[in-house]
Enzyme design. Structure first.
Site, PDB file in Angstrom:
ATOM      1  N   SER A 126       0.838  -1.204   0.000  1.00 56.26           N
ATOM      2  CA  SER A 126       0.000   0.000   0.000  1.00 56.26           C
ATOM      3  C   SER A 126       0.868   1.248   0.000  1.00 56.26           C
ATOM      4  CB  SER A 126      -0.866  -0.026   1.263  1.00 56.26           C
ATOM      5  OG  SER A 126      -1.467   1.218   1.483  1.00 56.26           O
ATOM      6  N   TYR A 151      -2.196  -0.923  11.097  1.00 54.96           N
ATOM      7  CA  TYR A 151      -2.425  -1.461   9.752  1.00 54.96           C
ATOM      8  C   TYR A 151      -1.231  -1.164   8.849  1.00 54.96           C
ATOM      9  CZ  TYR A 151      -3.836  -1.733   4.907  1.00 54.96           C
ATOM     10  OH  TYR A 151      -3.842  -2.013   3.560  1.00 54.96           O
ATOM     11  N   LYS A 155       1.799  -3.696   6.832  1.00 53.99           N
ATOM     12  CA  LYS A 155       2.248  -3.726   5.430  1.00 53.99           C
ATOM     13  C   LYS A 155       3.762  -3.542   5.355  1.00 53.99           C
ATOM     14  CE  LYS A 155      -1.615  -4.631   3.629  1.00 53.99           C
ATOM     15  NZ  LYS A 155      -1.852  -5.917   2.959  1.00 53.99           N
TER      16      LYS A 155
HETATM   17  P1  NAD Z   1     -11.189  -6.815   1.276  1.00 55.42           P
HETATM   18  O1  NAD Z   1     -11.413  -6.809   2.748  1.00 55.42           O
HETATM   19  O2  NAD Z   1     -12.340  -6.520   0.383  1.00 55.42           O
HETATM   20  O3  NAD Z   1     -10.570  -8.207   0.827  1.00 55.42           O
HETATM   21  C1  NAD Z   1      -9.796  -8.999   1.670  1.00 55.42           C
HETATM   22  C2  NAD Z   1     -10.371 -10.411   1.627  1.00 55.42           C
HETATM   23  O4  NAD Z   1      -9.545 -11.235   2.424  1.00 55.42           O
HETATM   24  C3  NAD Z   1     -11.782 -10.497   2.200  1.00 55.42           C
HETATM   25  O5  NAD Z   1     -12.614 -11.202   1.290  1.00 55.42           O
HETATM   26  C4  NAD Z   1     -11.619 -11.269   3.507  1.00 55.42           C
HETATM   27  O6  NAD Z   1     -12.740 -12.080   3.787  1.00 55.42           O
HETATM   28  C5  NAD Z   1     -10.364 -12.063   3.222  1.00 55.42           C
HETATM   29  N1  NAD Z   1      -9.547 -12.414   4.399  1.00 55.42           N
HETATM   30  C6  NAD Z   1      -9.126 -11.597   5.397  1.00 55.42           C
HETATM   31  N2  NAD Z   1      -8.371 -12.283   6.263  1.00 55.42           N
HETATM   32  C7  NAD Z   1      -8.314 -13.566   5.807  1.00 55.42           C
HETATM   33  C8  NAD Z   1      -7.683 -14.753   6.259  1.00 55.42           C
HETATM   34  N3  NAD Z   1      -6.953 -14.789   7.381  1.00 55.42           N
HETATM   35  N4  NAD Z   1      -7.828 -15.878   5.538  1.00 55.42           N
HETATM   36  C9  NAD Z   1      -8.576 -15.868   4.397  1.00 55.42           C
HETATM   37  N5  NAD Z   1      -9.194 -14.789   3.915  1.00 55.42           N
HETATM   38  C10 NAD Z   1      -9.058 -13.638   4.610  1.00 55.42           C
HETATM   39  O7  NAD Z   1      -9.984  -5.803   0.987  1.00 55.42           O
HETATM   40  P2  NAD Z   1      -9.431  -5.241  -0.399  1.00 55.42           P
HETATM   41  O8  NAD Z   1      -9.738  -3.790  -0.452  1.00 55.42           O
HETATM   42  O9  NAD Z   1      -9.796  -6.118  -1.511  1.00 55.42           O
HETATM   43  O10 NAD Z   1      -7.875  -5.341  -0.106  1.00 55.42           O
HETATM   44  C11 NAD Z   1      -7.105  -6.452  -0.538  1.00 55.42           C
HETATM   45  C12 NAD Z   1      -5.665  -6.259  -0.101  1.00 55.42           C
HETATM   46  O11 NAD Z   1      -5.170  -5.034  -0.633  1.00 55.42           O
HETATM   47  C13 NAD Z   1      -5.461  -6.171   1.402  1.00 55.42           C
HETATM   48  O12 NAD Z   1      -4.241  -6.814   1.713  1.00 55.42           O
HETATM   49  C14 NAD Z   1      -5.369  -4.691   1.657  1.00 55.42           C
HETATM   50  O13 NAD Z   1      -4.621  -4.412   2.811  1.00 55.42           O
HETATM   51  C15 NAD Z   1      -4.636  -4.231   0.413  1.00 55.42           C
HETATM   52  N6  NAD Z   1      -4.851  -2.823   0.062  1.00 55.42           N
HETATM   53  C16 NAD Z   1      -6.120  -2.343  -0.064  1.00 55.42           C
HETATM   54  C17 NAD Z   1      -6.332  -0.999  -0.384  1.00 55.42           C
HETATM   55  C18 NAD Z   1      -7.708  -0.426  -0.475  1.00 55.42           C
HETATM   56  O14 NAD Z   1      -7.850   0.795  -0.409  1.00 55.42           O
HETATM   57  N7  NAD Z   1      -8.746  -1.213  -0.666  1.00 55.42           N
HETATM   58  C19 NAD Z   1      -5.229  -0.169  -0.591  1.00 55.42           C
HETATM   59  C20 NAD Z   1      -3.940  -0.704  -0.457  1.00 55.42           C
HETATM   60  C21 NAD Z   1      -3.769  -2.036  -0.131  1.00 55.42           C
HETATM   61  C1  WQD Z   2      -9.552   9.467   0.825  1.00 59.56           C
HETATM   62  C2  WQD Z   2      -9.727  10.971   1.051  1.00 59.56           C
HETATM   63  C3  WQD Z   2     -10.132  11.595   3.328  1.00 59.56           C
HETATM   64  C4  WQD Z   2     -14.077   9.792   3.742  1.00 59.56           C
HETATM   65  C5  WQD Z   2      -6.980   4.680   3.357  1.00 59.56           C
HETATM   66  C6  WQD Z   2      -5.897   3.998   4.125  1.00 59.56           C
HETATM   67  C7  WQD Z   2      -4.797   3.563   3.233  1.00 59.56           C
HETATM   68  C8  WQD Z   2      -5.322   2.779   2.029  1.00 59.56           C
HETATM   69  C9  WQD Z   2      -6.535   3.375   1.413  1.00 59.56           C
HETATM   70  C10 WQD Z   2      -4.990   0.436   2.360  1.00 59.56           C
HETATM   71  C11 WQD Z   2      -9.016  11.468   2.313  1.00 59.56           C
HETATM   72  C12 WQD Z   2     -11.310  11.950   2.454  1.00 59.56           C
HETATM   73  C13 WQD Z   2     -12.860  10.199   3.231  1.00 59.56           C
HETATM   74  C14 WQD Z   2     -15.062  10.770   4.053  1.00 59.56           C
HETATM   75  C15 WQD Z   2     -13.553  12.481   3.291  1.00 59.56           C
HETATM   76  N1  WQD Z   2      -5.700   1.458   2.361  1.00 59.56           N
HETATM   77  N2  WQD Z   2     -12.610  11.525   3.010  1.00 59.56           N
HETATM   78  N3  WQD Z   2     -14.765  12.090   3.808  1.00 59.56           N
HETATM   79  O1  WQD Z   2      -7.258   7.898   3.664  1.00 59.56           O
HETATM   80  O2  WQD Z   2      -6.284   7.746   1.344  1.00 59.56           O
HETATM   81  O3  WQD Z   2      -6.407   5.764   2.695  1.00 59.56           O
HETATM   82  O4  WQD Z   2      -7.479   3.756   2.403  1.00 59.56           O
HETATM   83  O5  WQD Z   2      -3.823   0.258   2.313  1.00 59.56           O
HETATM   84  O6  WQD Z   2      -3.914   2.826   3.997  1.00 59.56           O
HETATM   85  O7  WQD Z   2      -5.390   4.914   5.103  1.00 59.56           O
HETATM   86  O8  WQD Z   2      -8.497   6.718   1.775  1.00 59.56           O
HETATM   87  O9  WQD Z   2     -10.839   6.667   1.062  1.00 59.56           O
HETATM   88  O10 WQD Z   2     -10.315   6.865   3.529  1.00 59.56           O
HETATM   89  O11 WQD Z   2      -9.884   8.802   2.047  1.00 59.56           O
HETATM   90  O12 WQD Z   2     -13.326  13.689   3.098  1.00 59.56           O
HETATM   91  O13 WQD Z   2     -16.152  10.482   4.541  1.00 59.56           O
HETATM   92  O14 WQD Z   2     -11.112  11.236   1.267  1.00 59.56           O
HETATM   93  O15 WQD Z   2      -9.893  12.631   4.280  1.00 59.56           O
HETATM   94  O16 WQD Z   2      -8.489  12.714   2.016  1.00 59.56           O
HETATM   95  P1  WQD Z   2      -7.084   7.137   2.423  1.00 59.56           P
HETATM   96  P2  WQD Z   2      -9.965   7.186   2.133  1.00 59.56           P
END
Ligand code: NAD
Ligand code: WQD
Length: 340
Positions: A126, A151, A155
């Site tokens: 991330s 969190y 990562k």
């Molecule tokens: P998500 O929660 O939709 O998907 C994660 C999936 O993993 C879920 O279906 C959950 O049921 C499953 N899971 C969790 N723990 C588990 C375990 N121990 N065993 C088996 N299954 C398990 O999340 P997402 O948004 O699809 O994110 C996927 C990955 O990407 C995560 O590692 C997250 O940290 C990373 N990521 C997400 C974002 C974001 O903004 N969505 C940004 C950066 C990184």
């Molecule tokens: C985006 C922007 C908020 C909600 C988080 C995690 C990061 C990554 C992605 C996994 C920000 C603003 C949001 C609302 C708002 N995940 N906002 N009103 O903060 O970039 O990142 O998710 O790795 O680790 O920290 O994403 O979608 O929460 O926010 O104004 O009700 O929207 O302040 O500027 P963010 P977000």
């Protein structure tokens, strides 16, 4: 067909990647404990792909059960490890659960990959690893900063584990670390998308739920930042584009081109403010969105967006879908959701 295990394959990014893998001629196999997903995701996948994707309802921390997956599946060409908990605020409340699930599951997976001789891993990292960057855009060489949440630390730890493993004598697991920026949107069919259980923390689900009348109004967290309109800047990447980056990464490993450990930003290379997202959403739906401006949210990064050059040059990966189209898909998906 080459088999790719997709942990967290029933989740938001995982389910879109399952579609992309299948369409690229791979055989995805989902490993998910459904801790943050629903069975309905599998129906969506079936409707899109016209087939049932194999699913193992297994917690990746349960080594015996996870071993059973490797035993049952036979030859596995690679693994994409999405499974993790991802709610930043919750990680402050429940740090041990986050370290256990996010770091613990990676360790279990790596031990099983060694045991079964599986050599290719793509890992979900991330942009949170960059913290508040000193300069923009961030490249993969931009120094990481101490994470502001458990969190984020999970990562960073997982990245460290993979880099340390790559240095270990005799290691033959190759890892590609993909640092995602902010994924948004849904499959164009509207049959799979982001499924926030409860009140969403992320911007786009909150926006679409407000437009659908599930939420009273959106609060824009902070309009006094040093950005073009005072609201925070992020790099919003369409989830279908992000899914494609995984297919390209897997292919690179299978082609034997990948180094022991490689890191890529996966973003568009463009920053948008929160207010730009709101305005663009209003344009897409043709309706005003109820929002007010509020105070800053604790821990928010004022501005971050990717330098996407390395992914373009090394992986040949470029995003194709812009903000407007991505928001249109998010809205289509929202309209298919029931308020449960
Ligand atoms: P998500 O929660 O939709 O998907 C994660 C999936 O993993 C879920 O279906 C959950 O049921 C499953 N899971 C969790 N723990 C588990 C375990 N121990 N065993 C088996 N299954 C398990 O999340 P997402 O948004 O699809 O994110 C996927 C990955 O990407 C995560 O590692 C997250 O940290 C990373 N990521 C997400 C974002 C974001 O903004 N969505 C940004 C950066 C990184
Ligand atoms: C985006 C922007 C908020 C909600 C988080 C995690 C990061 C990554 C992605 C996994 C920000 C603003 C949001 C609302 C708002 N995940 N906002 N009103 O903060 O970039 O990142 O998710 O790795 O680790 O920290 O994403 O979608 O929460 O926010 O104004 O009700 O929207 O302040 O500027 P963010 P977000």
């Amino acid at each position: 067909m080459k088999k790719i295990l997709v942990t967290g394959g029933a989740g938001y990014i995982g389910s879109h990647t399952v579609v992309a893998l299948q369409e690229a001629g791979f055989q995805p196999v989902i490993v998910d404990d459904f801790s943050n997903s629903r069975e309905s995701v599998l129906e969506g996948l079936r409707a899109i792909l016209g087939l049932d994707v194999p699913v193992h309802r297994v917690d990746c921390n349960d080594k015996a059960a996870f071993r059973g997956v490797f035993e049952a599946e036979g030859e596995v060409a690679g693994v994409i490890h999405f499974a993790a908990f991802k709610a930043v605020g919750e990680s402050v409340q429940k740090p041990l659960a986050y370290f256990q699930n996010n770091v613990g599951s990676l360790l279990v997976l790596l031990e099983l990959m060694q045991e079964f001789g599986v050599k290719n891993l793509v890992f979900s990292s991330s942009c949170t690893v960059y913290g508040v960057p000193d300069a923009l855009p961030v490249t993969e060489e931009t120094p990481t900063k101490p994470a502001s949440s458990p969190y984020g630390r999970t990562k960073q730890m997982c990245e460290d584990i993979l880099r340390d493993l790559s240095q270990a004598p005799g290691n033959d697991i190759k890892s590609i670390l993909l640092r995602y920026f902010n994924p948004i949107g849904a499959h164009p069919s509207g049959k799979i998308g982001e499924l926030p259980l409860g009140v969403p923390n992320n911007l786009v689900p909150f926006v679409t739920q407000t437009a659908a009348g599930w939420r009273e109004e959106l609060t824009v967290y902070g309009t006094d930042y040093d950005t073009p309109d005072g609201s925070c800047v992020r790099d919003y990447i369409y989830v279908g584009d992000l899914a494609r980056a995984h297919v390209v990464a897997v292919q690179r490993q299978l082609d034997g081109k990948a180094a022991d450990v490689e890191t890529f930003n996966v973003g568009t290379g463009q920053g948008n403010t929160v207010l730009e997202v709101v305005k663009t959403f209003e344009k897409v739906t043709g309706q005003p969105l109820r929002y007010r401006t509020g105070p800053r949210r604790a821990g928010d990064v004022p501005a971050i967006y990717a330098d996407a050059t390395r992914a373009a040059e090394v992986l040949g990966f470029r995003t194709e879908v812009g903000l407007e189209e991505a928001l249109a898909t998010a809205w289509r998906w929202q309209q298919n959701l029931k308020n449960e």
